[in-house]
Scaffold this active site. Structure first.
Site, mmCIF file in Angstrom:
data_model
loop_
_atom_site.group_PDB
_atom_site.id
_atom_site.type_symbol
_atom_site.label_atom_id
_atom_site.label_comp_id
_atom_site.label_asym_id
_atom_site.label_seq_id
_atom_site.Cartn_x
_atom_site.Cartn_y
_atom_site.Cartn_z
ATOM 1 N N GLY A 141 0.787 -1.237 0.000
ATOM 2 C CA GLY A 141 0.000 0.000 0.000
ATOM 3 C C GLY A 141 0.818 1.286 0.000
ATOM 4 C CD GLU A 157 2.658 1.625 7.352
ATOM 5 O OE1 GLU A 157 2.002 1.618 6.291
ATOM 6 O OE2 GLU A 157 2.668 0.677 8.139
ATOM 7 C CG ASP A 158 -0.675 2.403 3.365
ATOM 8 O OD1 ASP A 158 -0.270 2.196 4.530
ATOM 9 O OD2 ASP A 158 -1.217 1.516 2.683
ATOM 10 C CG ASP A 187 -7.319 1.707 11.506
ATOM 11 O OD1 ASP A 187 -7.928 2.591 12.093
ATOM 12 O OD2 ASP A 187 -7.862 0.645 11.165
ATOM 13 C CE LYS A 226 -9.230 4.532 8.475
ATOM 14 N NZ LYS A 226 -9.870 3.203 8.416
ATOM 15 C CG PHE A 252 -12.150 0.604 4.401
ATOM 16 C CD1 PHE A 252 -11.172 0.063 5.212
ATOM 17 C CD2 PHE A 252 -12.165 0.270 3.051
ATOM 18 C CE1 PHE A 252 -10.218 -0.813 4.701
ATOM 19 C CE2 PHE A 252 -11.220 -0.618 2.531
ATOM 20 C CZ PHE A 252 -10.244 -1.148 3.362
ATOM 21 C CB VAL A 253 -9.849 5.886 2.577
ATOM 22 C CG1 VAL A 253 -10.733 6.916 3.232
ATOM 23 C CG2 VAL A 253 -8.614 5.602 3.441
ATOM 24 C CG ASP A 256 -5.641 -3.454 -0.946
ATOM 25 O OD1 ASP A 256 -5.185 -2.958 0.101
ATOM 26 O OD2 ASP A 256 -5.911 -4.662 -1.057
ATOM 27 N NE ARG A 297 -2.552 -3.025 -3.835
ATOM 28 C CZ ARG A 297 -2.437 -3.142 -2.512
ATOM 29 N NH1 ARG A 297 -2.241 -2.080 -1.769
ATOM 30 N NH2 ARG A 297 -2.501 -4.324 -1.934
HETATM 31 P P1 5GP Z 1 -3.327 -0.694 11.942
HETATM 32 O O1 5GP Z 1 -2.473 -1.847 12.375
HETATM 33 O O2 5GP Z 1 -2.710 0.651 12.170
HETATM 34 O O3 5GP Z 1 -4.700 -0.788 12.539
HETATM 35 O O4 5GP Z 1 -3.629 -0.898 10.414
HETATM 36 C C1 5GP Z 1 -2.804 -0.467 9.421
HETATM 37 C C2 5GP Z 1 -3.106 -1.187 8.146
HETATM 38 O O5 5GP Z 1 -4.510 -1.480 8.011
HETATM 39 C C3 5GP Z 1 -2.752 -0.312 6.982
HETATM 40 O O6 5GP Z 1 -1.400 -0.464 6.592
HETATM 41 C C4 5GP Z 1 -3.730 -0.787 5.933
HETATM 42 O O7 5GP Z 1 -3.206 -1.927 5.285
HETATM 43 C C5 5GP Z 1 -4.958 -1.206 6.715
HETATM 44 N N1 5GP Z 1 -5.962 -0.123 6.778
HETATM 45 C C6 5GP Z 1 -6.374 0.557 7.870
HETATM 46 N N2 5GP Z 1 -7.308 1.469 7.549
HETATM 47 C C7 5GP Z 1 -7.503 1.345 6.209
HETATM 48 C C8 5GP Z 1 -8.356 2.040 5.281
HETATM 49 O O8 5GP Z 1 -9.151 2.943 5.591
HETATM 50 N N3 5GP Z 1 -8.253 1.634 3.978
HETATM 51 C C9 5GP Z 1 -7.408 0.644 3.554
HETATM 52 N N4 5GP Z 1 -7.409 0.340 2.256
HETATM 53 N N5 5GP Z 1 -6.597 -0.018 4.415
HETATM 54 C C10 5GP Z 1 -6.639 0.345 5.722
#
Ligand code: 5GP
Length: 183
Positions: free
Chosen positions: A43, A98-99, A102, A130, A151-152, A158, A164
């Site tokens: 991502g 990082e993209d 969350d 987020k 959720f984006v 993706d 993507r």
């Molecule tokens: P975390 O471990 O911080 O909860 O999650 C991070 C990962 O969850 C990101 O690298 C991504 O792969 C996925 N993710 C979290 N929120 C989103 C979202 O809104 N859209 C997408 N496509 N992936 C997300």
């Protein structure tokens, strides 16, 4: 693909302008350092390729790939390393690109892993944050945008490997992923 998007959250123009600013900030802060940008496949790659062209310093690039378990719209923080860095980061200035952050569970795993390799410094640059959903506390050094709990997709992000290549970031229509077992 466009018919699956509920709303455009960030336009291509907004993203490009912010990425340029981040590149300028990073260039200022890392002048004279041995900067290694570490990107997390897959991502983060779209953001990375724009970001490096906004950085005016010599840099190295390296990649990691991880796989998370659980439903694809939620992270459980259970992470498996499936591709490691090619080069040593010992004594070097590392910036993880990082993209999206969350809950922070995925990144906290990654940061612990990288920290153990004794870099000179370890920073985080994320395009999207987020922060309302954060479970693990962490310092984000460079942030593109704070976004709400939606959720984006697009600009590298993706859903089921789709979307993507959209040049903007959009909110996915919930009916696309409803029916999936999300908690
Ligand atoms: P975390 O471990 O911080 O909860 O999650 C991070 C990962 O969850 C990101 O690298 C991504 O792969 C996925 N993710 C979290 N929120 C989103 C979202 O809104 N859209 C997408 N496509 N992936 C997300």
């Amino acid at each position: 693909m466009l018919e699956d998007i509920q709303e455009i959250l960030l336009t291509e123009k907004q993203i490009q302008a912010r990425v340029k600013e981040l590149g300028e900030e990073i260039s200022r802060d890392y002048t004279g350092k041995d900067l290694v940008l570490v990107s997390v496949l897959r991502g983060g790659v779209v953001f990375l390729t724009d970001l490096i062209r906004a950085i005016t310093l010599p840099i190295s690039l390296d990649f990691m790939a991880i796989s998370s378990y659980g439903p694809s719209t939620e992270s459980l923080g259970v992470v498996r390393l499936i591709k490691d860095l090619e080069e040593s980061i010992n004594g070097r200035d590392v910036l993880v690109v990082e993209d999206i952050i969350d809950t922070g569970l995925t990144l906290s795993y990654l940061m612990r892993n990288l920290e153990s390799r004794k870099p000179a410094s370890l920073g985080i640059c994320t395009l999207l944050d987020k922060s309302v959903r954060r479970i693990v506390d962490m310092t984000v050094h460079y942030k593109g945008f704070d976004i709400p709990d939606v959720f984006v997709v697009g600009y590298g992000l993706d859903y089921g490997q789709k979307y993507r290549n959209l040049p903007f970031i959009g909110i996915l229509k919930p009916e696309i992923y409803l029916g999936e077992n999300v908690s």
